[in-house]
Scaffold this active site. Structure first.
Site, PDB file in Angstrom:
ATOM      1  N   GLY A 193       0.809  -1.222   0.000  1.00 17.55           N
ATOM      2  CA  GLY A 193       0.000   0.000   0.000  1.00 17.55           C
ATOM      3  C   GLY A 193       0.835   1.262   0.000  1.00 17.55           C
ATOM      4  O   GLY A 193       0.304   2.353  -0.146  1.00 17.55           O
ATOM      5  N   LEU A 194       2.156   1.111   0.150  1.00 21.99           N
ATOM      6  CA  LEU A 194       3.021   2.296   0.240  1.00 21.99           C
ATOM      7  C   LEU A 194       3.825   2.519  -1.041  1.00 21.99           C
ATOM      8  O   LEU A 194       4.791   3.274  -1.048  1.00 21.99           O
ATOM      9  CB  LEU A 194       3.979   2.159   1.433  1.00 21.99           C
ATOM     10  CG  LEU A 194       3.320   1.941   2.793  1.00 21.99           C
ATOM     11  CD1 LEU A 194       4.373   1.841   3.885  1.00 21.99           C
ATOM     12  CD2 LEU A 194       2.326   3.065   3.116  1.00 21.99           C
TER      13      LEU A 194
ATOM     14  N   ASP B 196       1.969   5.958  -8.701  1.00 19.14           N
ATOM     15  CA  ASP B 196       3.026   5.429  -7.830  1.00 19.14           C
ATOM     16  C   ASP B 196       4.407   5.601  -8.451  1.00 19.14           C
ATOM     17  O   ASP B 196       5.344   6.079  -7.806  1.00 19.14           O
ATOM     18  CB  ASP B 196       2.797   3.936  -7.548  1.00 19.14           C
ATOM     19  CG  ASP B 196       1.708   3.699  -6.530  1.00 19.14           C
ATOM     20  OD1 ASP B 196       0.941   4.648  -6.249  1.00 19.14           O
ATOM     21  OD2 ASP B 196       1.601   2.576  -6.004  1.00 19.14           O
TER      22      ASP B 196
HETATM   23  O1  PMV Z   1      -1.016  -0.638  -3.279  1.00 17.88           O
HETATM   24  P1  PMV Z   1      -0.129   0.339  -3.935  1.00 17.88           P
HETATM   25  O2  PMV Z   1       0.877   1.006  -3.021  1.00 17.88           O
HETATM   26  O3  PMV Z   1       0.538  -0.232  -5.143  1.00 17.88           O
HETATM   27  O4  PMV Z   1      -1.048   1.555  -4.464  1.00 17.88           O
HETATM   28  C1  PMV Z   1      -2.038   1.304  -5.450  1.00 17.88           C
HETATM   29  C2  PMV Z   1      -2.794   2.557  -5.833  1.00 17.88           C
HETATM   30  C3  PMV Z   1      -4.016   2.293  -6.727  1.00 17.88           C
HETATM   31  O5  PMV Z   1      -4.685   3.536  -6.901  1.00 17.88           O
HETATM   32  C4  PMV Z   1      -4.989   1.340  -6.056  1.00 17.88           C
HETATM   33  C5  PMV Z   1      -3.632   1.721  -8.081  1.00 17.88           C
HETATM   34  C6  PMV Z   1      -3.013   2.709  -9.047  1.00 17.88           C
HETATM   35  O6  PMV Z   1      -2.371   2.250  -9.995  1.00 17.88           O
HETATM   36  O7  PMV Z   1      -3.173   3.923  -8.884  1.00 17.88           O
END
Ligand code: PMV
Length: 321
Positions: free
Chosen positions: A105-106, A152
Site C-alpha cells: 500500500g506504500l 506510484d
Molecule cells: O497498493 P499500492 O501502493 O501499489 O497503491 C495502489 C494505488 C491504486 O490507486 C490502487 C492503483 C493505481 O495504480 O493507482
C-alpha cells in the site's frame, strides 16, 4: 554487452502515501500522493554471461517477498526488455534492500521498479532522463497493479508531492504543501496484492455504473478540497476529507476489519483524519496527526494492539524556485 565486466549501479525509488483517491485515480479522477522518505534501494550489476539473480535483503529478517517472487521476476524481466536487455545475453544481478518489508500500500513495488531502472542505467553507464525512468518503471509496475494509474511510479521517480490525473498531458503536477505532514502509518499485518483490489473495483464499477459515476463526481470534489486544504495548510480540513475518502473506499469494498479498526482507533485518539492508503484489502492505514509526539504515542498504541506502526513526516519536497 558480451565481454563486459559487471559494474555496479545503484538506484533509489520513493515510496508514497496517497492522501486522497486511490483506486478512483485509475479511472482518471484526480488524486494526491506525497513521497515517504523511506526509499527502496536497488543495486544492479550487468555483465557478460547469462542469467538473472534477484536477492532481497530485508532489514528485519524473514522472507517477505516469498509470495511475490514470481511477480518480482516478471517485473524485472519487463524492465529489462524495455531497456533492450535480456538475461540470455547478459548476466544480471539485482539486490534490493528493504526496511518496510511486505508493508503493501506504500508504493513499494513502484519504488522497486524505479530503483531498479536507475540502478541498471548506472551499471550500464547509460544516461536516462527522469521521464524515461518513469516510463520504463511503469512497465514493471503493470505486473503488480494490473492497470496502474501511473501515480506510484511518478512519485517514486520524482520524489515530489503530486496532483495526478491519468489521461491528462502531462498527467501530474507538483502540488504545494502548506503544512508539515506528520502521519502515522499502521500496517494491518496482511500483505495484499494491489492488482486483486484493482480488479475488485473494476468489477464493482461494471456492476454498478450509476453508483460508480456518483463516486467519480464525489471523489473529484474531495480531491479539489484536499488540494486547497493542503495548499492553505489546513490540517483539519484535509483530515475531514481523508475521512470521507476512506468511507468511499469502504463502499468500493477495498477496506477490511483490521484497516477499519486502526482508522477508527486513530480518529478516537485525536487524528485529524484517517484512511487506508494504496490498494487496500490489507496493507496500510494512514492517520494525519498534529505533531510528532502525538504521532509517536499513537504509533505506540497501535503496536500494543498488534499493528506494526511508524510515525513519519511525508516529504513536502523543495518548493520550485
Ligand atoms: O497498493 P499500492 O501502493 O501499489 O497503491 C495502489 C494505488 C491504486 O490507486 C490502487 C492503483 C493505481 O495504480 O493507482
Amino acid at each position: 554487452m558480451k565481454g563486459r565486466n559487471p559494474s555496479e549501479g545503484k538506484g533509489r525509488g520513493f515510496r508514497k502515501a496517497i492522501l486522497i483517491n486511490e483506486h478512483l485515480v485509475v479511472y482518471g479522477v484526480p488524486a494526491i500522493a506525497v513521497p515517504i522518505l523511506r526509499p527502496v534501494e536497488v543495486t544492479a550489476r550487468v555483465g557478460s554471461g547469462a542469467g538473472l539473480r534477484i536477492l532481497v535483503h530485508p532489514a528485519t529478517g524473514g522472507n517477505p517477498w516469498k509470495d511475490a517472487d514470481s511477480d518480482r521476476f516478471e517485473a524485472v524481466r519487463r524492465v529489462l526488455n524495455k531497456m533492450g536487455l535480456s538475461e540470455t545475453e547478459n548476466m544480471i544481478q539485482v539486490e534490493c534492500g528493504d526496511d518496510l518489508p511486505g508493508w503493501s500500500g506504500l508504493g513499494s513495488s513502484a519504488g522497486f521498479c524505479v530503483a531498479l531502472t536507475r540502478a541498471l542505467c548506472e551499471s550500464l553507464g547509460r544516461p536516462c532522463s527522469d521521464e524515461e525512468i518513469n516510463r520504463i518503471a511503469y512497465t514493471g509496475e503493470e505486473v503488480f497493479a494490473a492497470n496502474p494509474s501511473g501515480i506510484d511510479n511518478t512519485v517514486a521517480t520524482y520524489g515530489q508531492p503530486v496532483w495526478f490525473e491519468r489521461g491528462r498531458m502531462p498527467a501530474w503536477e507538483r502540488i504545494r504543501v502548506g503544512l508539515p505532514l506528520w502521519v502515522v502509518i499502521g500496517y494491518s499485518g496482511r500483505p495484499a496484492r494491489t492488482r486483486d483490489e484493482v480488479e475488485k473495483v473494476a468489477l464493482c464499477r461494471d456492476a454498478h455504473t450509476d453508483v460508480f459515476s456518483g463516486f467519480v463526481q464525489e471523489a473529484t470534489r474531495l480531491a479539489r478540497g484536499a488540494r486547497t486544504a493542503l495548499e492553505r495548510g489546513d490540517g483539519k480540513g484535509l483530515g475531514a476529507l481523508m475521512d470521507q475518502g476512506h468511507a468511499m473506499l469502504q463502499q468500493l469494498g477495498v477496506s477490511n476489519e483490521r484497516l477499519d479498526e486502526m482508522v477508527v482507533f486513530c480518529r478516537r485518539q485525536g487524528a485529524l483524519g484517517a484512511k487506508l492508503t494504496g490498494g487496500g484489502g490489507g496493507g496500510c492505514m494512514l492517520a494525519l496527526v498534529s505533531d510528532p509526539p502525538e504521532g509517536e504515542a499513537m504509533a505506540g498504541l497501535l503496536e500494543q494492539m498488534g499493528y506494526p506502526a511508524i510515525c513519519v513526516e511525508l516529504a513536502g519536497g523543495e518548493e520550485p524556485s
